[in-house]
Design a protein around this motif. Structure first.
Motif, mmCIF file in Angstrom:
data_model
loop_
_atom_site.group_PDB
_atom_site.id
_atom_site.type_symbol
_atom_site.label_atom_id
_atom_site.label_comp_id
_atom_site.label_asym_id
_atom_site.label_seq_id
_atom_site.Cartn_x
_atom_site.Cartn_y
_atom_site.Cartn_z
ATOM 1 N N TRP C 76 0.818 -1.220 0.000
ATOM 2 C CA TRP C 76 0.000 0.000 0.000
ATOM 3 C C TRP C 76 0.848 1.265 0.000
ATOM 4 O O TRP C 76 0.455 2.278 -0.584
ATOM 5 C CB TRP C 76 -1.000 -0.021 1.168
ATOM 6 C CG TRP C 76 -2.118 -0.982 0.882
ATOM 7 C CD1 TRP C 76 -2.333 -2.191 1.461
ATOM 8 C CD2 TRP C 76 -3.124 -0.838 -0.124
ATOM 9 N NE1 TRP C 76 -3.411 -2.817 0.890
ATOM 10 C CE2 TRP C 76 -3.926 -2.001 -0.086
ATOM 11 C CE3 TRP C 76 -3.441 0.152 -1.061
ATOM 12 C CZ2 TRP C 76 -5.012 -2.206 -0.941
ATOM 13 C CZ3 TRP C 76 -4.518 -0.039 -1.906
ATOM 14 C CH2 TRP C 76 -5.290 -1.204 -1.847
ATOM 15 N N HIS C 80 0.554 4.129 -2.815
ATOM 16 C CA HIS C 80 0.518 5.526 -2.384
ATOM 17 C C HIS C 80 1.550 6.356 -3.158
ATOM 18 O O HIS C 80 1.246 7.460 -3.632
ATOM 19 C CB HIS C 80 0.785 5.584 -0.865
ATOM 20 C CG HIS C 80 0.801 6.968 -0.301
ATOM 21 N ND1 HIS C 80 1.867 7.466 0.408
ATOM 22 C CD2 HIS C 80 -0.120 7.969 -0.351
ATOM 23 C CE1 HIS C 80 1.593 8.712 0.764
ATOM 24 N NE2 HIS C 80 0.403 9.044 0.325
ATOM 25 N N VAL D 51 -7.905 3.716 -5.945
ATOM 26 C CA VAL D 51 -7.880 2.693 -4.887
ATOM 27 C C VAL D 51 -8.625 1.441 -5.357
ATOM 28 O O VAL D 51 -8.138 0.317 -5.181
ATOM 29 C CB VAL D 51 -8.487 3.252 -3.583
ATOM 30 C CG1 VAL D 51 -8.646 2.144 -2.544
ATOM 31 C CG2 VAL D 51 -7.617 4.371 -3.035
ATOM 32 N N ILE D 55 -7.040 -2.270 -5.826
ATOM 33 C CA ILE D 55 -7.565 -3.449 -5.110
ATOM 34 C C ILE D 55 -7.801 -4.589 -6.102
ATOM 35 O O ILE D 55 -7.457 -5.740 -5.826
ATOM 36 C CB ILE D 55 -8.860 -3.090 -4.350
ATOM 37 C CG1 ILE D 55 -8.551 -2.197 -3.148
ATOM 38 C CG2 ILE D 55 -9.590 -4.353 -3.889
ATOM 39 C CD1 ILE D 55 -9.763 -1.524 -2.533
ATOM 40 N N THR D 176 -12.414 0.947 1.791
ATOM 41 C CA THR D 176 -11.779 0.919 3.116
ATOM 42 C C THR D 176 -11.679 -0.514 3.628
ATOM 43 O O THR D 176 -10.654 -0.913 4.190
ATOM 44 C CB THR D 176 -12.593 1.766 4.113
ATOM 45 O OG1 THR D 176 -12.883 3.018 3.499
ATOM 46 C CG2 THR D 176 -11.821 1.983 5.407
ATOM 47 N N TRP D 178 -11.222 -3.179 2.092
ATOM 48 C CA TRP D 178 -10.160 -3.969 1.467
ATOM 49 C C TRP D 178 -8.774 -3.588 1.961
ATOM 50 O O TRP D 178 -7.805 -4.327 1.747
ATOM 51 C CB TRP D 178 -10.227 -3.849 -0.053
ATOM 52 C CG TRP D 178 -11.309 -4.676 -0.648
ATOM 53 C CD1 TRP D 178 -12.543 -4.271 -1.021
ATOM 54 C CD2 TRP D 178 -11.263 -6.074 -0.908
ATOM 55 N NE1 TRP D 178 -13.279 -5.313 -1.513
ATOM 56 C CE2 TRP D 178 -12.509 -6.449 -1.453
ATOM 57 C CE3 TRP D 178 -10.296 -7.056 -0.742
ATOM 58 C CZ2 TRP D 178 -12.804 -7.753 -1.829
ATOM 59 C CZ3 TRP D 178 -10.591 -8.356 -1.113
ATOM 60 C CH2 TRP D 178 -11.830 -8.701 -1.645
ATOM 61 N N PHE D 179 -8.665 -2.411 2.610
ATOM 62 C CA PHE D 179 -7.361 -2.002 3.128
ATOM 63 C C PHE D 179 -6.900 -2.919 4.260
ATOM 64 O O PHE D 179 -5.713 -3.170 4.425
ATOM 65 C CB PHE D 179 -7.421 -0.560 3.668
ATOM 66 C CG PHE D 179 -6.969 0.450 2.674
ATOM 67 C CD1 PHE D 179 -5.622 0.588 2.382
ATOM 68 C CD2 PHE D 179 -7.881 1.266 2.033
ATOM 69 C CE1 PHE D 179 -5.202 1.526 1.468
ATOM 70 C CE2 PHE D 179 -7.462 2.202 1.116
ATOM 71 C CZ PHE D 179 -6.127 2.331 0.826
#
Lengths: 201, 201, 201, 201
Positions: C76, C80, D51, D55, D176, D178-179
């Motif tokens: 991540w 980023h 994002v 993912i 969120t 999946w974070f």
């Protein structure tokens, strides 16, 4: 010369072509559902081209993977094929924006036809290079589906002058034809893999 | 440092450049065949640039594959070459949209010339790094075609001021020259492969 | 988890970013040499961004190659970093089109600063994962140049409010600083390679 | 058929999609800070899509790497997934440019929902091909998060008709979710790696 470099470069170019076509669908400025309507034809031609380019990627990969070596004519035949595939974003946009009018549908057919011919030339160059050494390359090169596609595209171009929807129907017919898997080739590939394993093991 | 990373990154950049050039052919809003006419010059310069970038990809791959190692100067010489190649979409669009007017044809020549010089610098950096260790790198680096291309581009730029079509003819001459395969390099590559197999086996 | 997938995906994204930036240089409709003048600032910011993204590619590749494994935080942190790098085409276009006015130059600095911070976070995540196992990762992560870049970018943002050219000078200073090869890291890499060869041989 | 070709092609397509989305943020012609305000909604939807696509890349890579072989249905299920992901740039631009109005938010949800369904179909095809041979593929395919995502997207579409911000909140909730890393899958992957090492060593 190995086939690795040709494969990686062609994969890259085809991946980019299939993706940038989406940029031909211009975002409407209004937020109403109705504002999407003029984009519908572009969306339909996008779907057709997405499937077409995916089929080329698939076939291209099959025939190059079956090859053992390449030479200068193969390399230029490959560049020639990529050139015609690279025109899909343009003809997709033109056909979609003009709601499947005659000339855009004809030009779409011409590019599809030329890509089919370029694929045929690439196959011939590979067969010439491999000769009777590789029955697989010969099998793939003699592939009937490729020849039939080119003939359907040619008739689609002519039928577009009667009514563009007839031409379009021909183009969709070709795409549908390729969805049906070819048991003959798959079994050949499995065979080849088995032979390779035997040779290595 | 190995050559793998440089090769993969350069292949990626060159594949993207050759493909996004097609976005310079703006889809006409009319569906008539005549509406394609203004795009014809853009199409012609697209064909020229497509062939040029394909030649760079081919040559770049040859010379990097012949190399055994890279260093910082080689890496920056490579970035420098990619920079000039990245300007092809811009000069292709400008030359095409202005129907091969003088200044656009001159600028196209300048970018082609600079890309040729950048390729020459890259070759020099590779030779300096490999010294007399690798006769292949030296053979590729001393390549006559590269030097002749740069000279023809320079004369093309000057001739464009007489008539832009003269300059354009020079640019097409360079592209045609590269189509003819170079038996000397191909035999060297076959030789190298044979030696490598001997060493491994 | 191996580093291969991360490397290939990041290389792909960075190659695309460095290439699509050229699309921000809109082809002028006139064929006069003067019509290129308004594009000159876009060209200058294109050159700056091209060098910047090339430096990120180079550094990113170094640190990932030095790593032996990755985990979710590293993945991540990498996404980023790619996010901030992906904003370069936008700020390049804005800064160039507005001839280096204050706010565009400030925003360019902010994106450069955030990319620097994202790189720092990625390095920290890699060090945390590798601990004292890998002195190389630690060496790269502790890298002074990265920290100095972030500080110069921050001062460049502030100086832009005095005069945007002062900020721009800071950004060019960072790019120039990275051109000078770092003998410390190169020797470490050579060392690592030697150790690996010893272990394998 | 091996998974290598599918992986490389999909990685390429996803890398391009995540990057060309930035082109939807049109550079403003004014240099004032206020001129960035209309772009803010496009930026927010860009962040969400960046994002989301990241993912998908992550999940796609996991499931394909766990697979040992592919067949024609898997290949077409994969093309189908890439098709829906390729529509993200369009819906991102439409949603952003219209400041999160109802219909654009609904369409964003529909594309997200369809991509989720396509991922589910791909997983099912892989499970069917691998049968009980591979517990890992089964584990990944049975993945709860994927199913929950699709349900939240469906409810987000419905909630958008009450207020688009409710729908948007649902889409951000999925991202969120999946974070948070999934320890179950990570441990399975470590397990698999250990087994592979044992088999090789």
């Amino acid at each position: 010369m190995g086939t690795g470099r040709l494969e990686a470069f062609s994969d890259g170019v085809i991946a980019i072509i299939i993706t940038i076509m989406v940029l031909e669908m211009k975002v409407p400025h209004s937020d109403s559902l109705v504002s999407l309507l003029p984009i519908l034809p572009v969306f339909i031609s996008y779907v057709l081209s997405f499937v077409n380019v995916a089929i080329y990627w698939n076939n291209h990969h099959h025939i190059i993977q079956a090859a053992e070596t390449i030479n200068a004519p193969v390399m230029w035949a490959n560049i020639h094929l990529l050139f015609w595939i690279s025109l899909f974003p343009f003809v997709t946009g033109w056909m979609g924006e003009n709601h499947f009018a005659t000339w855009p549908v004809v030009l779409y057919g011409v590019v599809s036809f030329m890509a089919g011919v370029a694929y045929y030339i690439l196959a011939k160059c590979l067969i010439k290079l491999h000769g009777k050494r590789s029955t697989l390359v010969a099998a793939l090169g003699r592939d009937k589906k490729g020849k039939i596609s080119v003939i359907i595209y040619a008739s689609g171009i002519l039928l577009s002058f009667v009514h563009p929807w007839l031409g379009l129907a021909m183009y969709f017919a070709v795409a549908t034809m390729w969805f049906i898997p070819d048991p003959r080739i798959e079994s050949k590939l499995v065979e080849k893999e088995a032979i390779q394993k035997q040779e290595n093991g």
